[in-house]
Write an enzyme that holds these catalytic residues in place. Structure first.
Site, PDB file in Angstrom:
ATOM      1  N   GLU A   1       0.869  -1.362   0.151  1.00  0.00           N
ATOM      2  CA  GLU A   1      -0.066  -0.106   0.038  1.00  0.00           C
ATOM      3  C   GLU A   1       0.996   1.208   0.069  1.00  0.00           C
ATOM      4  O   GLU A   1       1.883   1.302   0.424  1.00  0.00           O
ATOM      5  CB  GLU A   1      -0.974  -0.079   1.218  1.00  0.00           C
ATOM      6  CG  GLU A   1      -1.883  -1.177   1.087  1.00  0.00           C
ATOM      7  CD  GLU A   1      -2.940  -1.040   2.123  1.00  0.00           C
ATOM      8  OE1 GLU A   1      -4.066  -1.483   2.119  1.00  0.00           O
ATOM      9  OE2 GLU A   1      -2.670  -0.713   3.361  1.00  0.00           O
TER      10      GLU A   1
ATOM     11  N   CYS B   1       3.722   8.342   1.259  1.00  0.00           N
ATOM     12  CA  CYS B   1       4.265   7.459   2.158  1.00  0.00           C
ATOM     13  C   CYS B   1       4.368   6.237   1.604  1.00  0.00           C
ATOM     14  O   CYS B   1       3.295   5.632   0.637  1.00  0.00           O
ATOM     15  CB  CYS B   1       3.257   7.343   3.526  1.00  0.00           C
ATOM     16  SG  CYS B   1       3.803   6.107   4.579  1.00  0.00           S
TER      17      CYS B   1
ATOM     18  N   CYS C   1       1.756  -2.952  15.410  1.00  0.00           N
ATOM     19  CA  CYS C   1       1.905  -2.529  13.811  1.00  0.00           C
ATOM     20  C   CYS C   1       1.065  -3.817  13.109  1.00  0.00           C
ATOM     21  O   CYS C   1       1.470  -4.667  13.188  1.00  0.00           O
ATOM     22  CB  CYS C   1       3.297  -2.481  13.435  1.00  0.00           C
ATOM     23  SG  CYS C   1       3.445  -1.954  11.557  1.00  0.00           S
TER      24      CYS C   1
ATOM     25  N   GLY D   1       7.124  -2.289   5.725  1.00  0.00           N
ATOM     26  CA  GLY D   1       8.532  -2.805   5.448  1.00  0.00           C
ATOM     27  C   GLY D   1       9.506  -2.079   6.315  1.00  0.00           C
ATOM     28  O   GLY D   1       9.148  -0.815   6.759  1.00  0.00           O
ATOM     29  N   GLU D   2      10.641  -2.489   6.456  1.00  0.00           N
ATOM     30  CA  GLU D   2      11.783  -1.960   7.044  1.00  0.00           C
ATOM     31  C   GLU D   2      12.806  -1.691   5.974  1.00  0.00           C
ATOM     32  O   GLU D   2      13.416  -2.489   5.359  1.00  0.00           O
ATOM     33  CB  GLU D   2      12.438  -2.745   7.897  1.00  0.00           C
ATOM     34  CG  GLU D   2      13.674  -2.536   8.450  1.00  0.00           C
ATOM     35  CD  GLU D   2      13.929  -0.930   9.139  1.00  0.00           C
ATOM     36  OE1 GLU D   2      14.792  -0.248   8.645  1.00  0.00           O
ATOM     37  OE2 GLU D   2      12.931  -0.639  10.010  1.00  0.00           O
TER      38      GLU D   2
ATOM     39  N   SER E   1      12.014   5.684   7.896  1.00  0.00           N
ATOM     40  CA  SER E   1      12.054   5.606   9.162  1.00  0.00           C
ATOM     41  C   SER E   1      12.565   4.091   9.417  1.00  0.00           C
ATOM     42  O   SER E   1      12.352   3.122   8.529  1.00  0.00           O
ATOM     43  CB  SER E   1      10.562   5.482   9.623  1.00  0.00           C
ATOM     44  OG  SER E   1      10.236   5.062  10.735  1.00  0.00           O
TER      45      SER E   1
ATOM     46  N   SER F   1      12.184   4.753  15.017  1.00  0.00           N
ATOM     47  CA  SER F   1      10.886   4.089  15.798  1.00  0.00           C
ATOM     48  C   SER F   1      11.564   3.514  17.167  1.00  0.00           C
ATOM     49  O   SER F   1      12.143   2.707  17.265  1.00  0.00           O
ATOM     50  CB  SER F   1      10.337   2.981  15.214  1.00  0.00           C
ATOM     51  OG  SER F   1       9.579   3.316  14.010  1.00  0.00           O
ATOM     52  N   LEU F   2      11.202   4.471  18.321  1.00  0.00           N
ATOM     53  CA  LEU F   2      11.804   4.322  19.828  1.00  0.00           C
ATOM     54  C   LEU F   2      10.747   3.507  20.549  1.00  0.00           C
ATOM     55  O   LEU F   2      11.035   2.344  21.153  1.00  0.00           O
ATOM     56  CB  LEU F   2      12.448   5.362  20.371  1.00  0.00           C
ATOM     57  CG  LEU F   2      13.053   5.250  21.718  1.00  0.00           C
ATOM     58  CD1 LEU F   2      14.265   4.427  21.441  1.00  0.00           C
ATOM     59  CD2 LEU F   2      13.426   6.689  22.086  1.00  0.00           C
ATOM     60  N   HIS F   3       9.774   4.064  20.701  1.00  0.00           N
ATOM     61  CA  HIS F   3       8.538   3.686  21.640  1.00  0.00           C
ATOM     62  C   HIS F   3       8.426   3.198  23.097  1.00  0.00           C
ATOM     63  O   HIS F   3       7.559   2.771  23.606  1.00  0.00           O
ATOM     64  CB  HIS F   3       7.913   2.463  20.764  1.00  0.00           C
ATOM     65  CG  HIS F   3       7.658   2.867  19.226  1.00  0.00           C
ATOM     66  ND1 HIS F   3       7.001   3.976  18.794  1.00  0.00           N
ATOM     67  CD2 HIS F   3       7.942   2.347  18.166  1.00  0.00           C
ATOM     68  CE1 HIS F   3       6.701   4.055  17.577  1.00  0.00           C
ATOM     69  NE2 HIS F   3       7.746   3.011  17.059  1.00  0.00           N
TER      70      HIS F   3
ATOM     71  N   ASN G   1      -2.839   4.093  16.338  1.00  0.00           N
ATOM     72  CA  ASN G   1      -4.147   3.640  15.433  1.00  0.00           C
ATOM     73  C   ASN G   1      -4.577   2.479  15.655  1.00  0.00           C
ATOM     74  O   ASN G   1      -3.776   1.379  15.424  1.00  0.00           O
ATOM     75  CB  ASN G   1      -3.535   4.235  14.045  1.00  0.00           C
ATOM     76  CG  ASN G   1      -3.332   5.630  14.055  1.00  0.00           C
ATOM     77  OD1 ASN G   1      -4.122   6.567  14.208  1.00  0.00           O
ATOM     78  ND2 ASN G   1      -1.912   5.754  13.451  1.00  0.00           N
TER      79      ASN G   1
ATOM     80  N   CYS H   1      -0.315   5.699  10.342  1.00  0.00           N
ATOM     81  CA  CYS H   1       0.801   4.816  11.029  1.00  0.00           C
ATOM     82  C   CYS H   1       0.351   3.873  11.480  1.00  0.00           C
ATOM     83  O   CYS H   1      -0.551   3.819  12.476  1.00  0.00           O
ATOM     84  CB  CYS H   1       1.485   6.188  11.946  1.00  0.00           C
ATOM     85  SG  CYS H   1       2.985   5.559  12.598  1.00  0.00           S
TER      86      CYS H   1
END
Length: 363
Positions: A90, A104, A118, A173-174, A205, A228-230, A304, A347
């Site tokens: 997507e 994006c 995620c 994806g990464e 990211s 991405s820390l979180h 989300n 996101c």
């Protein structure tokens, strides 16, 4: 062969095999990335014979457009693609009048990183995306803005961009797990002879792949970095993000400091807020202590919702309290504006799974 997988040097080599001079490759390259041609027949400054040769040897893109959805009064648009081999990805366009249009982009079908919050991570890794498939996502929306920009502006009673102004590699994806193909697309997007998007208008990211962060620091192009820390401690971060068992916070911070010292560019820390999980005042203070003194910005993201997950999003009051604690430590900290939640385009929601209940507007 997908012609979008070739840079100018590769395209020149292919044209040489056809007995054509190098300047023909430059002509074709301009047609693809400046004029956005998606049919060799439209390249009328080439001979009919050469156009036939090109059509026999190449295809212009390989993604199949399955579905488009819109929300936010048409300012957010999501496309579902089917890749060769049947994997799906997507891409999301977000228009911010009067002068910003951000796309994006996905770099993998699925994702192997397994972050618990995620949707993409629940799919696992299906396959890497080629540089040409990355390019095709971008070019689709560039065509859309060029052709529909005036109509969008008329509907909204004010100006909107007629081209992509910003690009974020924050889709499925990464990116650093597909580094070479991703970087080939970055170079082609930046190429002044081609698409000509400034490197500083692109942001990548990562969940924290240390090798990729260090490699990006050594690249010539000044692409922005978001991490991405979180969570501000290893125990909680490993619970939310399995990658932390491979690269813990100390390894990650060392790589980020290398990046900021080498590039003198600010890094953005992404922090998804989960109710009563990582949004407490104590954790806000830990986060502030962890990043204080670094060249950075903290981007708080209200989670989300995704199906089948017992997590819940933080209440607005907790988000605001968390932000104030981080800001009180002298750290730049904002809350991300939410877009596309209704069509699972926000996101962490990209899963490339058609939903019959989603509002669909095809035009």
């Amino acid at each position: 062969m997908n012609i979008y997988d070739l840079d100018l040097q590769g395209l020149t080599a292919q044209l040489t095999e056809l007995g054509q001079p190098a300047f023909r490759a430059r002509q074709i390259y301009a047609h693809l990335y400046k004029k956005l041609a998606n049919d060799f027949a439209a390249m009328t400054d080439l001979s009919a014979a050469l156009r036939e040769q090109l059509a026999a040897k190449f295809q212009i893109g390989g993604l199949e457009l399955v579905r488009e959805q819109t929300t936010d009064d048409g300012l957010t648009r999501k496309v579902l693609w089917r890749c060769p081999g049947n994997a799906v990805i997507e891409t999301v366009l977000m228009i911010y009048p009067p002068d910003r249009a951000t796309i994006c982009v996905s770099t993998q079908a699925g994702c192997a990183m397994g972050c618990v919050f995620c949707a993409t991570g629940k799919l696992g890794l299906l396959r890497n995306i080629s540089s040409g498939e990355i390019m095709e996502q971008v070019l689709h929306f560039e065509r859309y803005l060029r052709t529909e920009g005036a109509a969008i502006a008329k509907r909204h009673g004010g100006p909107v961009p007629d081209h992509i102004t910003n690009l974020v590699f924050m889709g499925m994806g990464e990116p650093f797990a597909n580094y070479d193909r991703w970087w080939a697309a970055v170079e082609r997007l930046n190429d002044k002879q081609g698409f000509n998007l400034g490197a500083r208008n692109m942001t990548v990211s990562t969940v924290g792949l240390v090798k990729g962060i260090r490699q990006l620091a050594d690249e010539a192009l000044q692409v922005n970095l978001a991490v991405s820390l979180h969570a501000p401690n290893d125990q909680l971060r490993s619970e939310l993000m399995p990658v932390n068992d491979r690269f813990d916070i100390s390894d990650l911070m060392a790589a980020i400091r290398y990046y900021t010292e080498k590039t003198h560019r600010r890094v953005s820390f992404e922090y998804v807020l989960l109710d009563d999980k990582n949004d407490t005042p104590e954790l806000a203070a830990q986060l502030a202590s962890l990043v204080k003194g670094m060249l950075c910005h903290v981007n708080l993201i209200p989670w989300n919702p995704i199906p089948g997950t017992p997590l819940t999003r933080s209440h607005r009051e907790r988000v605001t309290a968390f932000q104030r604690i981080v800001q009180a430590a002298g750290i730049s900290c904002t809350v991300r504006v939410e877009r596309g939640v209704e069509i699972a385009a926000a996101c962490g929601q990209l899963a490339a799974i058609p939903s019959p209940t989603s509002p669909i507007n095809l035009y």
